[in-house]
Design an enzyme around this catalytic site. Structure first.
Site, PDB file in Angstrom:
ATOM      1  N   LEU A  40       0.859  -1.193   0.000  1.00  0.00           N
ATOM      2  CA  LEU A  40       0.000   0.000   0.000  1.00  0.00           C
ATOM      3  C   LEU A  40       0.886   1.230   0.000  1.00  0.00           C
ATOM      4  O   LEU A  40       1.900   1.252   0.686  1.00  0.00           O
ATOM      5  CB  LEU A  40      -0.893  -0.032   1.240  1.00  0.00           C
ATOM      6  N   ASN A  41       0.503   2.268  -0.785  1.00  0.00           N
ATOM      7  CA  ASN A  41       1.096   3.591  -0.526  1.00  0.00           C
ATOM      8  C   ASN A  41       0.015   4.660  -0.463  1.00  0.00           C
ATOM      9  O   ASN A  41      -0.914   4.484   0.344  1.00  0.00           O
ATOM     10  CB  ASN A  41       2.322   3.900  -1.389  1.00  0.00           C
ATOM     11  N   ASP A  42       0.065   5.700  -1.229  1.00  0.00           N
ATOM     12  CA  ASP A  42      -0.760   6.893  -0.992  1.00  0.00           C
ATOM     13  C   ASP A  42      -2.264   6.635  -0.849  1.00  0.00           C
ATOM     14  O   ASP A  42      -2.825   5.855  -1.620  1.00  0.00           O
ATOM     15  CB  ASP A  42      -0.649   7.870  -2.168  1.00  0.00           C
ATOM     16  N   GLN A  58      -3.276   3.468  -3.118  1.00  0.00           N
ATOM     17  CA  GLN A  58      -2.354   2.821  -4.048  1.00  0.00           C
ATOM     18  C   GLN A  58      -2.070   1.417  -3.544  1.00  0.00           C
ATOM     19  O   GLN A  58      -1.603   1.230  -2.404  1.00  0.00           O
ATOM     20  CB  GLN A  58      -1.044   3.616  -4.124  1.00  0.00           C
ATOM     21  N   TYR A 101      -1.980   5.406 -11.011  1.00  0.00           N
ATOM     22  CA  TYR A 101      -1.285   6.188  -9.989  1.00  0.00           C
ATOM     23  C   TYR A 101      -2.242   7.096  -9.217  1.00  0.00           C
ATOM     24  O   TYR A 101      -3.451   7.100  -9.452  1.00  0.00           O
ATOM     25  CB  TYR A 101      -0.171   7.003 -10.661  1.00  0.00           C
ATOM     26  N   SER A 102      -1.679   7.914  -8.346  1.00  0.00           N
ATOM     27  CA  SER A 102      -2.488   8.652  -7.370  1.00  0.00           C
ATOM     28  C   SER A 102      -3.402   9.689  -7.990  1.00  0.00           C
ATOM     29  O   SER A 102      -3.134  10.224  -9.067  1.00  0.00           O
ATOM     30  CB  SER A 102      -1.571   9.338  -6.357  1.00  0.00           C
ATOM     31  N   ARG A 169       2.085  14.642 -12.285  1.00  0.00           N
ATOM     32  CA  ARG A 169       1.142  13.620 -11.788  1.00  0.00           C
ATOM     33  C   ARG A 169       0.355  14.049 -10.553  1.00  0.00           C
ATOM     34  O   ARG A 169       0.556  15.107  -9.998  1.00  0.00           O
ATOM     35  CB  ARG A 169       1.897  12.320 -11.503  1.00  0.00           C
ATOM     36  N   ASP A 170      -0.523  13.152 -10.167  1.00  0.00           N
ATOM     37  CA  ASP A 170      -1.306  13.224  -8.931  1.00  0.00           C
ATOM     38  C   ASP A 170      -2.334  14.358  -8.924  1.00  0.00           C
ATOM     39  O   ASP A 170      -2.306  15.243  -8.051  1.00  0.00           O
ATOM     40  CB  ASP A 170      -0.364  13.345  -7.707  1.00  0.00           C
ATOM     41  N   GLU A 223       5.357  15.951  -5.243  1.00  0.00           N
ATOM     42  CA  GLU A 223       4.375  14.882  -5.433  1.00  0.00           C
ATOM     43  C   GLU A 223       3.098  15.190  -4.651  1.00  0.00           C
ATOM     44  O   GLU A 223       3.109  15.945  -3.680  1.00  0.00           O
ATOM     45  CB  GLU A 223       4.953  13.541  -4.952  1.00  0.00           C
TER      46      GLU A 223
END
Ligand code: FRU
Length: 459
Positions: A40-42, A58, A101-102, A169-170, A223
């Site tokens: 897991l991330n963001d 994520q 992605y995020s 991104r993001d 980010e």
């Protein structure tokens, strides 16, 4: 919406989640959200739609070292019972095939608009900064908040302003004065972190209207940006990469914090001084959202590319405690949502503490030792945490803070969050203790509650 890749990935992910066996793992969290299996991330797409709070994140179910990112999903009506939902997005399109992605959520007329970055990495001898990568801005629309009706590619690298690398991104999207705004983090060709501001009348067609940054370079990439109006002031949150250590600041490989933003983000603006959001080892890529009453923040309880690790097998990382945000001057206070208090069980003695919530009204200096693993020490204008056992590569972090009079410590099985003076400063760290009990100073006034677990419902 489904295609053959989606169907196979879904089947595999469901099997992988079902086969995961963590019955002998004491480090699975009790009251923090974590991946069912894998990485897991963001946190992504945080929102409230109808009666549900949604937390996406994520997620790489097949690879606990990271890997191709999907969007995992939990939802809750009361922030205490969380349904573990099916993955909402798979990397199943040419424009997101190497990672969904995020990104963020916009709710309008009971529809969820999920904006994210579709990551594509080409095969070959590329640096993946100026060549070999696509960062696509994608919109996914969901009518039920459970599955996606369709995905639509909105922008690709050639649609972004000039002078940028391929790192854009993001997207975080919000509505303001009857228009839609999207902020994205980007890295310029001169390796400067910037924020791109886009505007739209209809949620589909976007125009770049401004680029926000500091005068002096502050990191090479920003980010997971976020821009929001909290109690009468605009704030720009981001996770800058490449900020140099300075005193007790920016001790982690990447940073995370906010600038007050004066003026108009669409036009003339000025950024105030950057303040870090956390002074521990494991906090990154937070996202805010509002349910109309409160402002919430949830972060990743982790740090990318850190040289310390978690000794867990077949899963990695978790999310932080959900916090509410309040402003005092130019400072954002971050404090656990009141619902967390409902997880308090009986009051316990220090020697019995393992998974606990501690409130400590303190005097000018002191020391608390948690489970013979983490030492928290403070004096007039400094607080430090030091891992003495089970830090897994983590050592010491310090934060400058004066008039320490109140500490709240939320300690889960393998995660600790320390809130100073009602959330003025926060330190978050994972830890891997083997012993039980905490040692408190003789003075001061402490209450310790045993903490119950979140109710995670799987179907
Ligand atoms: C931050 C980040 C984001 C990216 C995502 C990929 O941790 O690198 O910039 O969208 O993670 O998982």
């Amino acid at each position: 919406m489904s295609n053959a890749l989606y169907r196979d990935l879904k089947k595999l992910a469901e099997q992988t989640e079902k086969n995961a066996d963590f019955s002998n793992d004491n480090y699975r969290l009790n009251f923090h959200l974590m991946p069912p299996v894998g990485w897991l991330n963001d946190p992504n797409g945080l929102c409230k739609m109808g009666e549900y709070y949604h937390v996406f994140y994520q997620y790489s179910p097949f690879n606990a070292d990271g890997g191709v990112k999907h969007w995992g999903h939990y939802r809750s009506k009361d922030l205490l019972t969380w349904e573990q939902m099916p993955i909402i997005m798979y990397p199943d399109q040419p424009f997101d095939v190497h990672g969904v992605y995020s990104g963020s959520a916009l709710i309008e007329n009971d529809k969820m608009y999920l904006y994210y970055t579709g990551n594509v990495k080409l095969d070959g001898n590329f640096d993946y900064v100026n060549s070999g990568r696509e960062h696509n801005t994608v919109l996914a629309v969901s009518s039920d908040g459970v599955s996606v009706d369709y995905k639509k590619l909105l922008m690709k690298n050639t649609d972004y302003p000039e002078n940028l690398t391929l790192h854009v991104r993001d997207p975080k999207v919000f509505k303001y004065e009857n228009k839609y705004y999207m902020v994205q983090g980007a890295r310029t060709k001169q390796d400067k972190g910037v924020l791109l501001v886009f505007e739209s009348e209809n949620k589909f067609d976007w125009k770049h209207i401004n680029t926000i940054s500091t005068n002096e370079t502050f990191g090479y990439m920003w980010e997971c940006p976020d821009l929001f109006y909290l109690d009468g002031m605009w704030f720009l949150v981001c996770s800058p990469q490449g900020v140099k250590k300075q005193g007790n600041h920016y001790q982690n490989i990447y940073s995370c914090g906010y600038f007050p933003l004066y003026g108009d983000f669409r036009n003339e603006y000025k950024l105030g001084e950057f303040q870090e959001l956390d002074f521990g080892f494991d906090f990154y890529a937070p996202q805010t959202f509002t349910d109309g009453q409160r402002y919430f923040m949830l972060g990743w309880f982790g740090m990318p590319d850190a040289d310390y690790k978690n000794p867990t097998e077949n899963w990695q990382h978790c999310l932080t405690s959900l916090c509410t945000l309040k402003r005092s001057g130019k400072t954002i206070y971050r404090y656990p949502v009141i619902e967390i208090n409902k997880l308090r069980g009986k009051e316990i003695k220090p020697q019995d503490a393992t998974v606990f919530d501690l409130e400590y009204r303190c005097s000018q200096s002191g020391r608390i030792i948690i489970r013979n693993a983490l030492v928290i020490e403070w004096s007039e204008d400094l607080l430090s945490i030091t891992h003495i056992n089970g830090g897994n590569g983590r050592n010491t972090r310090k934060v400058d803070v004066s008039n320490i009079n109140f500490l709240r410590i939320l300690a889960d099985t393998s995660a600790v969050e320390i809130f100073i003076n009602g959330g003025e400063k926060v330190l978050s760290t994972r830890y891997y203790p083997k012993d039980t009990g905490i040692v408190l100073p003789e003075h001061g006034n402490a209450n310790i509650w045993e903490m119950k677990s979140l109710n995670i419902v799987k179907d």
